[in-house]
Design a protein around this motif. Structure first.
Motif, PDB file in Angstrom:
ATOM      1  N   THR A   1       0.845  -1.188   0.000  1.00 31.84           N
ATOM      2  CA  THR A   1       0.000   0.000   0.000  1.00 31.84           C
ATOM      3  C   THR A   1       0.881   1.239   0.000  1.00 31.84           C
ATOM      4  N   PHE A   2       0.612   2.137  -0.910  1.00 35.37           N
ATOM      5  CA  PHE A   2       1.306   3.426  -0.937  1.00 35.37           C
ATOM      6  C   PHE A   2       0.344   4.498  -0.465  1.00 35.37           C
ATOM      7  N   GLU A   3       0.732   5.197   0.593  1.00 32.72           N
ATOM      8  CA  GLU A   3      -0.109   6.231   1.181  1.00 32.72           C
ATOM      9  C   GLU A   3       0.276   7.582   0.574  1.00 32.72           C
ATOM     10  N   TYR A   4      -0.754   8.319   0.178  1.00 31.87           N
ATOM     11  CA  TYR A   4      -0.515   9.582  -0.523  1.00 31.87           C
ATOM     12  C   TYR A   4      -1.491  10.615   0.019  1.00 31.87           C
ATOM     13  N   VAL A   5      -0.986  11.514   0.873  1.00 33.35           N
ATOM     14  CA  VAL A   5      -1.849  12.535   1.468  1.00 33.35           C
ATOM     15  C   VAL A   5      -2.084  13.634   0.447  1.00 33.35           C
ATOM     16  N   MET A   6      -3.326  14.052   0.303  1.00 36.32           N
ATOM     17  CA  MET A   6      -3.709  15.012  -0.726  1.00 36.32           C
ATOM     18  C   MET A   6      -3.641  16.436  -0.179  1.00 36.32           C
ATOM     19  N   LEU A   7      -2.626  17.188  -0.655  1.00 39.48           N
ATOM     20  CA  LEU A   7      -2.371  18.545  -0.196  1.00 39.48           C
ATOM     21  C   LEU A   7      -2.673  19.527  -1.320  1.00 39.48           C
ATOM     22  N   LYS A   8      -3.570  20.431  -1.048  1.00 37.54           N
ATOM     23  CA  LYS A   8      -4.052  21.352  -2.079  1.00 37.54           C
ATOM     24  C   LYS A   8      -2.911  22.182  -2.665  1.00 37.54           C
ATOM     25  N   GLY A   9      -2.748  22.090  -3.990  1.00 42.17           N
ATOM     26  CA  GLY A   9      -1.748  22.886  -4.682  1.00 42.17           C
ATOM     27  C   GLY A   9      -0.322  22.471  -4.431  1.00 42.17           C
ATOM     28  N   VAL A  10      -0.130  21.350  -3.760  1.00 48.41           N
ATOM     29  CA  VAL A  10       1.226  20.907  -3.418  1.00 48.41           C
ATOM     30  C   VAL A  10       1.612  19.649  -4.187  1.00 48.41           C
ATOM     31  N   ASN A  11       0.760  18.629  -4.108  1.00 46.45           N
ATOM     32  CA  ASN A  11       1.100  17.331  -4.724  1.00 46.45           C
ATOM     33  C   ASN A  11      -0.094  16.685  -5.426  1.00 46.45           C
ATOM     34  N   ASP A  12      -1.109  17.493  -5.747  1.00 43.70           N
ATOM     35  CA  ASP A  12      -2.372  16.910  -6.203  1.00 43.70           C
ATOM     36  C   ASP A  12      -2.694  17.181  -7.668  1.00 43.70           C
ATOM     37  N   SER A  13      -1.712  17.564  -8.472  1.00 42.80           N
ATOM     38  CA  SER A  13      -2.001  17.832  -9.880  1.00 42.80           C
ATOM     39  C   SER A  13      -2.211  16.534 -10.639  1.00 42.80           C
ATOM     40  N   LEU A  14      -2.890  16.619 -11.762  1.00 46.98           N
ATOM     41  CA  LEU A  14      -3.126  15.422 -12.563  1.00 46.98           C
ATOM     42  C   LEU A  14      -1.830  14.923 -13.193  1.00 46.98           C
ATOM     43  N   ALA A  15      -0.888  15.832 -13.442  1.00 48.70           N
ATOM     44  CA  ALA A  15       0.429  15.408 -13.932  1.00 48.70           C
ATOM     45  C   ALA A  15       1.127  14.535 -12.902  1.00 48.70           C
ATOM     46  N   GLU A  16       0.974  14.882 -11.627  1.00 50.45           N
ATOM     47  CA  GLU A  16       1.598  14.078 -10.564  1.00 50.45           C
ATOM     48  C   GLU A  16       0.907  12.728 -10.437  1.00 50.45           C
ATOM     49  N   ALA A  17      -0.390  12.666 -10.707  1.00 53.08           N
ATOM     50  CA  ALA A  17      -1.089  11.377 -10.703  1.00 53.08           C
ATOM     51  C   ALA A  17      -0.499  10.462 -11.774  1.00 53.08           C
ATOM     52  N   LYS A  18      -0.238  11.014 -12.944  1.00 52.89           N
ATOM     53  CA  LYS A  18       0.353  10.213 -14.030  1.00 52.89           C
ATOM     54  C   LYS A  18       1.778   9.788 -13.689  1.00 52.89           C
ATOM     55  N   ASP A  19       2.545  10.690 -13.071  1.00 54.10           N
ATOM     56  CA  ASP A  19       3.904  10.339 -12.659  1.00 54.10           C
ATOM     57  C   ASP A  19       3.889   9.232 -11.596  1.00 54.10           C
ATOM     58  N   LEU A  20       2.894   9.272 -10.720  1.00 52.15           N
ATOM     59  CA  LEU A  20       2.774   8.247  -9.682  1.00 52.15           C
ATOM     60  C   LEU A  20       2.575   6.874 -10.312  1.00 52.15           C
TER      61      LEU A  20
END
Length: 414
Positions: free
Chosen positions: A302-321
């Motif tokens: 399980t990879f835990e990913y806390v959703m921080l507004k404007g910090v790590n939640d862009s759709l580009a970062e979702a694709k990189d993940l």
């Protein structure tokens, strides 16, 4: 202007009465230490093995609180045990119950000596219709200072002993009435499928479990023993911020499910959010995950990913993940950020979290959005911090703001 300092002679210190010797609790001890305890009170080594089995049954299967309950143990031995030991659990300093049924306990561990006030930690029980999850602490405080985590603002005091980790489960089962012949207290929200009240454990409370490896390993051995608490290792999840060198050993020697606090897809950002990343960067961490002993589609990480507004939640970062985790049997837990006093972060908008989740899901990964539980009592993920630390912090803040002793007292009794 001259200033005169008046120093009064200190009054002689009156001799203090000697404190009674503290008894050791047998609760939480493994079989080796139980055998050592029996040997200390004169039980012969050949007999000790049988007596350990009896104690194990009464402590971990039946939840005994008094040696007199142990009816198949001779009276003389019960008396000797009571003279030297106890079956005490940690003291429940406070219990808070959320509107959603989540329970948070502030626990004070037994004193280790006459000058020890007893370390305090928090432990959380999260009931759902099909399971009951206990979030357990492994340290008093934490060394990791993750930017989004309230627990990380509390300095490390010490590691918890194996017995203190096990004792958190004992307290939970006591409070939930989960022993033979007992029933849950009125109003307890519990699994409705007939399953165990404490059916899962996550080592996601205070502290970094892999920095307390030996005690965590021993505690899991006790918890998973089929003749006692009997919780399968498949129902125990160890969460780490990424102590990379210890991950292979955890798979080989502890054998629980593994969760990684990832929270970023770039080293530059993760260095800020999870400072441990400066020592063990993302590439090394994920390499250790790919070779984690036993990892498979049936035993996903399980990879835990806390959703921080404007910090790590862009759709580009979702694709990189998705690209980063390629080849790792994985599940991605998206965690809406749980605010705490003094934080500079905000939770991502719900619509953005859902869009992020859709990208991960469409790439073939389970991407559940974790429902925040216990926010109203600061029991949610990343919010744990012992009440003593919170009160000290508030007192310091009030002193800095010029609030007097009366105000400080009021803060302590709110």
């Amino acid at each position: 202007m001259s200033v005169t300092l008046i120093v009064e002679a200190a009054a002689p210190i009156a001799p203090q009465p000697s404190l009674p010797e503290l008894k050791t609790s047998l609760v939480g001890l493994d079989r080796v230490r139980l055998a050592e305890a029996l040997t200390r009170i004169g039980v012969a080594p050949r007999e000790a093995k049988m007596r350990v089995q009896q104690l194990w049954h009464w402590i971990y299967w039946r939840g005994a609180r008094d040696f007199e309950e142990m009816t198949n143990v001779g009276k003389a031995l019960r008396r000797a045990l009571a003279e030297q030991f106890t079956l005490d659990r940690p003291e429940i300093v406070s219990e808070q119950v959320s509107v959603d049924g989540t329970r948070k306990w502030l626990l004070r561990m037994p004193r280790k000596g006459p000058h020890d006030r007893g370390a305090e930690i928090e432990c959380v029980y999260i009931p759902e219709s099909d399971r009951g999850t206990l979030c357990v602490s492994s340290q008093v405080g934490c060394t990791l200072t993750c930017a989004f985590c309230h627990t990380g603002t509390q300095k490390l005091v010490r590691n918890l002993e194996a017995s203190e980790i096990v004792a958190q489960m004992m307290v939970a089962r006591d409070r939930l009435g989960e022993w033979p012949g007992h029933s849950p207290p009125e109003g307890t929200i519990a699994p409705t499928d007939g399953g165990r009240l404490v059916s899962n454990i996550v080592l996601m409370g205070m502290g970094e479990p892999l920095y307390n490896f030996d005690n965590v390993k021993t505690a899991i051995d006790v918890i998973s023993d089929g003749e006692g608490l009997a919780l399968s290792r498949r129902r125990v999840t160890l969460s780490t911020a990424g102590v990379t060198p210890m991950i292979p050993r955890a798979g080989e020697e502890i054998g629980t499910m593994l969760a990684i606090s990832l929270h970023a897809v770039r080293d530059e950002l993760r260095n800020t959010l999870v400072p441990l990343n400066k020592k063990y960067p993302i590439k090394d961490l994920l390499d250790a995950c790919r070779t984690y002993p036993g990892v498979s589609n049936a035993r996903r990480i399980t990879f835990e990913y806390v959703m921080l507004k404007g910090v790590n939640d862009s759709l580009a970062e979702a694709k990189d993940l998705v690209r980063l985790l390629k080849g790792i049997p994985a599940k991605i837990n998206l965690i809406p950020f749980n605010p705490w006093p003094g934080t500079n972060y905000e939770c991502s908008d719900w619509e953005q979290i859902e869009r992020f989740s859709d990208i991960v899901f469409n790439a073939g990964y389970a991407s559940p959005i974790r429902t925040p539980r216990g926010r109203d009592i600061l029991a949610a993920c990343g919010q744990l911090k012992s009440e003593t630390e919170k009160l000290r912090a508030r007192a310091r803040l009030m002193l800095e703001s010029g609030v007097g002793e009366a105000g400080m007292f009021a803060a302590n009794v709110e």
